[in-house]
Write a protein that holds these residues in place. Sequence first.
Motif, PDB file in Angstrom:
ATOM      1  N   CYS A   1       0.813  -1.169  -0.076  1.00 18.85           N
ATOM      2  CA  CYS A   1       0.047  -0.080   0.205  1.00 18.85           C
ATOM      3  C   CYS A   1       0.842   1.156  -0.044  1.00 18.85           C
ATOM      4  N   THR A   2       1.725   1.276   1.000  1.00 17.30           N
ATOM      5  CA  THR A   2       2.475   2.604   1.171  1.00 17.30           C
ATOM      6  C   THR A   2       3.458   2.692   0.090  1.00 17.30           C
TER       7      THR A   2
ATOM      8  N   CYS B   1       1.519   4.434  -2.760  1.00 12.55           N
ATOM      9  CA  CYS B   1       0.667   5.581  -2.601  1.00 12.55           C
ATOM     10  C   CYS B   1       1.707   7.203  -3.058  1.00 12.55           C
TER      11      CYS B   1
ATOM     12  N   THR C   1       2.946   9.764   0.086  1.00 13.00           N
ATOM     13  CA  THR C   1       3.790   9.542   1.466  1.00 13.00           C
ATOM     14  C   THR C   1       4.627  10.638   1.820  1.00 13.00           C
TER      15      THR C   1
ATOM     16  N   TYR D   1       2.991   6.291   7.330  1.00 15.62           N
ATOM     17  CA  TYR D   1       2.798   5.761   5.996  1.00 15.62           C
ATOM     18  C   TYR D   1       1.356   5.012   6.372  1.00 15.62           C
ATOM     19  N   PRO D   2       0.714   4.724   5.311  1.00 17.89           N
ATOM     20  CA  PRO D   2      -0.441   3.858   5.189  1.00 17.89           C
ATOM     21  C   PRO D   2      -0.456   2.475   5.782  1.00 17.89           C
TER      22      PRO D   2
ATOM     23  N   CYS E   1      -4.302  11.981   2.732  1.00 16.09           N
ATOM     24  CA  CYS E   1      -4.876  10.801   1.480  1.00 16.09           C
ATOM     25  C   CYS E   1      -6.076  11.309   0.855  1.00 16.09           C
TER      26      CYS E   1
ATOM     27  N   THR F   1      -5.177   3.537  -4.975  1.00 17.20           N
ATOM     28  CA  THR F   1      -3.954   2.833  -5.185  1.00 17.20           C
ATOM     29  C   THR F   1      -3.699   1.845  -4.164  1.00 17.20           C
ATOM     30  N   CYS F   2      -3.727   2.145  -2.959  1.00 15.66           N
ATOM     31  CA  CYS F   2      -3.312   1.292  -2.005  1.00 15.66           C
ATOM     32  C   CYS F   2      -4.478   0.269  -1.902  1.00 15.66           C
TER      33      CYS F   2
END
Length: 198
Positions: free
Chosen positions: A42-43, A46, A49, A55-56, A80, A85-86
């Motif tokens: 996910c991160t 992203c 960030t 971070y996610p 966010c 995308t994540c």
Amino acid sequence: MMEDRFEQVQEEAPKEINFLLAEEITRETGNPVLSCFQCRKCTNGCPLTFAMDYYPDQIIRLIILGQEDEALKSRTIWVCSSCETCTTRCPNGIDIAGVMDYLKQKAHKKGLVNYKNNPSYAFQKVFLENIFKTGRVHEPKILTDYLLKSGAWKQKLENGSIWRDIKLGLFLLKNRRMRLFPPRVHTNGHGLPESKMN
Ligand code: SF4
Ligand code: SF4
């Protein structure tokens, strides 16, 4: 080296983990956050960030560890952009963007954010209010509401950038890229046109 770090992490880890937040999010959003195995896909996908404080994947980790205050007070949830995308990349089917939305709503309900301390919150609020009211985006209204409510107008006046914005606005109006008056769409107060009310 690695062992030292591991020992430190063990030392700092909470003695009892509170799973209530993770369970609540799973129940309310249908997202199996406890299945996150911290792969960081996910991160790594992203695009925002650089502007986040966590971070996610770290937000998901905070949730799992029951660190509710840290998650709700983080800048990340407001940075966010819900680009998802994540969400697309998570191998465990966790809708991280949806989780961020849930945290935003919870932070709002708990009174942890206001217009002045969070420009992203101010923008999101005026954007949604505009949609609910008119059913369409009316850029001049959003921008003026945002500048007034967030207090950003003061800074823009001081550094002179407000004149550049006004010039740009006039240019867009002149070239019909922006409407001076809001579109006349009658809504049911939730952003839906009246024709969709029944
Ligand atoms: S992609 Fe999914 S499983 Fe991997 S760290 Fe992010 S939330 Fe966890
Ligand atoms: S939805 Fe949010 S957290 Fe996920 S990739 Fe987009 S900006 Fe990052």
